[in-house]
Design a protein around this motif. Sequence first.
Motif, mmCIF file in Angstrom:
data_model
loop_
_atom_site.group_PDB
_atom_site.id
_atom_site.type_symbol
_atom_site.label_atom_id
_atom_site.label_comp_id
_atom_site.label_asym_id
_atom_site.label_seq_id
_atom_site.Cartn_x
_atom_site.Cartn_y
_atom_site.Cartn_z
ATOM 1 N N ALA A 49 22.268 24.290 -19.362
ATOM 2 C CA ALA A 49 22.225 25.403 -20.315
ATOM 3 C C ALA A 49 22.801 24.987 -21.663
ATOM 4 O O ALA A 49 22.283 25.378 -22.723
ATOM 5 N N ALA A 50 23.866 24.179 -21.645
ATOM 6 C CA ALA A 50 24.460 23.709 -22.901
ATOM 7 C C ALA A 50 23.497 22.799 -23.656
ATOM 8 O O ALA A 50 23.403 22.861 -24.890
ATOM 9 N N ALA A 51 22.768 21.950 -22.937
ATOM 10 C CA ALA A 51 21.808 21.062 -23.595
ATOM 11 C C ALA A 51 20.658 21.855 -24.202
ATOM 12 O O ALA A 51 20.203 21.559 -25.319
ATOM 13 N N ILE A 52 20.186 22.866 -23.487
ATOM 14 C CA ILE A 52 19.113 23.712 -24.031
ATOM 15 C C ILE A 52 19.599 24.432 -25.285
ATOM 16 O O ILE A 52 18.889 24.513 -26.297
ATOM 17 N N GLY A 53 20.827 24.951 -25.235
ATOM 18 C CA GLY A 53 21.394 25.597 -26.417
ATOM 19 C C GLY A 53 21.545 24.641 -27.584
ATOM 20 O O GLY A 53 21.367 25.039 -28.747
ATOM 21 N N THR A 54 21.851 23.378 -27.292
ATOM 22 C CA THR A 54 21.964 22.376 -28.357
ATOM 23 C C THR A 54 20.634 22.202 -29.079
ATOM 24 O O THR A 54 20.585 22.140 -30.317
ATOM 25 N N PHE A 55 19.554 22.134 -28.326
ATOM 26 C CA PHE A 55 18.241 21.965 -28.947
ATOM 27 C C PHE A 55 17.819 23.214 -29.716
ATOM 28 O O PHE A 55 17.179 23.106 -30.770
ATOM 29 N N ILE A 56 18.170 24.373 -29.214
ATOM 30 C CA ILE A 56 17.837 25.605 -29.938
ATOM 31 C C ILE A 56 18.515 25.614 -31.299
ATOM 32 O O ILE A 56 17.887 25.887 -32.335
ATOM 33 N N LEU A 57 19.807 25.302 -31.320
ATOM 34 C CA LEU A 57 20.538 25.273 -32.590
ATOM 35 C C LEU A 57 20.027 24.164 -33.501
ATOM 36 O O LEU A 57 19.940 24.346 -34.725
ATOM 37 N N LEU A 58 19.672 23.024 -32.921
ATOM 38 C CA LEU A 58 19.191 21.903 -33.727
ATOM 39 C C LEU A 58 17.876 22.245 -34.420
ATOM 40 O O LEU A 58 17.734 22.066 -35.638
ATOM 41 N N TYR A 59 16.918 22.758 -33.663
ATOM 42 C CA TYR A 59 15.624 23.104 -34.248
ATOM 43 C C TYR A 59 15.754 24.262 -35.237
ATOM 44 O O TYR A 59 15.115 24.264 -36.294
ATOM 45 N N ALA A 60 16.569 25.257 -34.888
ATOM 46 C CA ALA A 60 16.734 26.401 -35.786
ATOM 47 C C ALA A 60 17.375 25.981 -37.103
ATOM 48 O O ALA A 60 17.009 26.482 -38.175
ATOM 49 N N THR A 61 18.311 25.037 -37.041
ATOM 50 C CA THR A 61 18.961 24.568 -38.263
ATOM 51 C C THR A 61 18.014 23.729 -39.111
ATOM 52 O O THR A 61 17.931 23.901 -40.338
ATOM 53 N N LEU A 62 17.280 22.817 -38.474
ATOM 54 C CA LEU A 62 16.367 21.950 -39.224
ATOM 55 C C LEU A 62 15.269 22.745 -39.918
ATOM 56 O O LEU A 62 14.843 22.386 -41.020
ATOM 57 N N THR A 63 14.814 23.809 -39.284
ATOM 58 C CA THR A 63 13.743 24.608 -39.882
ATOM 59 C C THR A 63 14.270 25.698 -40.805
ATOM 60 O O THR A 63 13.469 26.476 -41.348
ATOM 61 N N SER A 64 15.577 25.775 -40.983
ATOM 62 C CA SER A 64 16.162 26.750 -41.906
ATOM 63 C C SER A 64 16.711 26.095 -43.168
ATOM 64 O O SER A 64 16.914 26.775 -44.173
ATOM 65 N N LEU A 65 16.975 24.794 -43.128
ATOM 66 C CA LEU A 65 17.473 24.092 -44.298
ATOM 67 C C LEU A 65 16.351 23.869 -45.303
ATOM 68 O O LEU A 65 15.173 23.908 -44.964
ATOM 69 N N ARG A 66 16.744 23.613 -46.538
ATOM 70 C CA ARG A 66 15.762 23.415 -47.595
ATOM 71 C C ARG A 66 14.907 22.193 -47.299
ATOM 72 O O ARG A 66 15.411 21.115 -46.989
ATOM 73 N N GLY A 67 13.620 22.353 -47.369
ATOM 74 C CA GLY A 67 12.704 21.259 -47.097
ATOM 75 C C GLY A 67 11.371 21.779 -46.606
ATOM 76 O O GLY A 67 11.151 22.993 -46.502
ATOM 77 N N PRO A 68 10.472 20.873 -46.296
ATOM 78 C CA PRO A 68 9.123 21.300 -45.875
ATOM 79 C C PRO A 68 9.111 22.058 -44.558
ATOM 80 O O PRO A 68 8.246 22.902 -44.339
ATOM 81 N N LEU A 69 10.070 21.776 -43.664
ATOM 82 C CA LEU A 69 10.082 22.470 -42.377
ATOM 83 C C LEU A 69 10.450 23.942 -42.517
ATOM 84 O O LEU A 69 10.137 24.743 -41.639
ATOM 85 N N ALA A 70 11.129 24.293 -43.599
ATOM 86 C CA ALA A 70 11.510 25.690 -43.822
ATOM 87 C C ALA A 70 10.462 26.455 -44.615
ATOM 88 O O ALA A 70 10.553 27.678 -44.731
#
Length: 216
Positions: A49-70
Amino acid sequence: MTDTTFRSTFPRQLRFWAFHCSLNALPSLYIALFYMGLRNNPGAIAAMAAAIGTFILLYATLTSLRGPLADGGHILSRSLRLGAKIRGWISALSLLLIWTPAIFFTPDTWCGMLAMNIFNHLAPYAGYTSTFGGTPSSDASSNFFPVYSVTLLEGFILSFLLLLVSFFSILVIQARDRREFFSAARKQRFAPLRNRSPLPPMAKRPQKASQGPPAE
């Protein structure tokens, strides 16, 4: 992107990736709980569960920061979301095969086996004696860190597959956009010719009245 924009974008991305990461993790979670017998191991369940939560936060952060993914209109953002949806369909299909022998041909099974082999080969170099598939006294599946590490490794491998899907999605999207661009340019180029008023019909030259035979 300002901090205000990040705060307004992150919750939406968090909901999106919480759904997709959880869906994508279900086949692997099912295999670990029922095929590997970890359903009675609270530490292993917490590690996954902790590993799944890590990926959720990682993807959510990468797609929220300034850049093409956001940028929702950018081709990278569009392809990443399309790749996530395709991966979701693959996970849903894997769940349908979970109680059949075909489960061993799903990406989750092979990625999980590869992740455990990688951990077993790298663990001795880190001074870690517990491995997966070993004796009961040295089985790593009963410890938090090995299960968390293997789940992360499997997630990175599956993320690489998602990257491949996204790459091919980019090719498809670019080909479609290029076709639409040239189609619109062709229509714009020939629009003046279609809108031009037709030429008036050429006036016929009046014919001379035929003269009869000269009078005698």
